[in-house]
Design a protein around this motif. Sequence first.
Motif, mmCIF file in Angstrom:
data_model
loop_
_atom_site.group_PDB
_atom_site.id
_atom_site.type_symbol
_atom_site.label_atom_id
_atom_site.label_comp_id
_atom_site.label_asym_id
_atom_site.label_seq_id
_atom_site.Cartn_x
_atom_site.Cartn_y
_atom_site.Cartn_z
ATOM 1 N N SER A 26 0.794 -1.207 0.000
ATOM 2 C CA SER A 26 0.000 0.000 0.000
ATOM 3 C C SER A 26 0.842 1.281 0.000
ATOM 4 O O SER A 26 0.323 2.355 -0.212
ATOM 5 N N GLU A 27 2.154 1.203 0.227
ATOM 6 C CA GLU A 27 3.001 2.386 0.230
ATOM 7 C C GLU A 27 3.460 2.705 -1.191
ATOM 8 O O GLU A 27 3.841 1.814 -1.932
ATOM 9 N N PRO A 28 3.450 4.000 -1.565
ATOM 10 C CA PRO A 28 3.943 4.359 -2.901
ATOM 11 C C PRO A 28 5.461 4.214 -2.950
ATOM 12 O O PRO A 28 6.134 4.343 -1.930
ATOM 13 N N GLU A 29 5.987 3.936 -4.136
ATOM 14 C CA GLU A 29 7.437 3.798 -4.283
ATOM 15 C C GLU A 29 8.079 5.161 -4.164
ATOM 16 O O GLU A 29 7.595 6.150 -4.695
ATOM 17 N N GLU A 57 10.752 8.065 -4.898
ATOM 18 C CA GLU A 57 11.585 8.480 -6.027
ATOM 19 C C GLU A 57 12.975 8.747 -5.497
ATOM 20 O O GLU A 57 13.138 9.320 -4.426
#
Length: 98
Positions: free
Chosen positions: A10-13, A15
């Motif tokens: 559920s965590e965004p990657e 950058e």
Amino acid sequence: MAAIGGACASEPEAEPIPTTLPVLTTLRPQLTTTTIAAPPPQRRIYVVQPGDTLSKIANGFGVSVQALMEENGKEDTLLRIGEQLVIPPTVVGANSSQ
């Protein structure tokens, strides 16, 4: 047992942080060259002196006798003292010993 430190679905990657600064570039017009045309040759006038011949005059100015005759509309090589002759322009690299 579940692995610790794994990424959750559920965590965004994240950058990556850039390590270099952006470089600003300027657009430059394409360099061109300009050529300047040579000025038209100046017309020279020669006044015939005693003892002059067309050959002597032509050699002195670096032109051919034929060119000197054509420039002045002469059909023969006779000259008169005091006669004014127009000297044709010389061409760089031309053979004037014709």
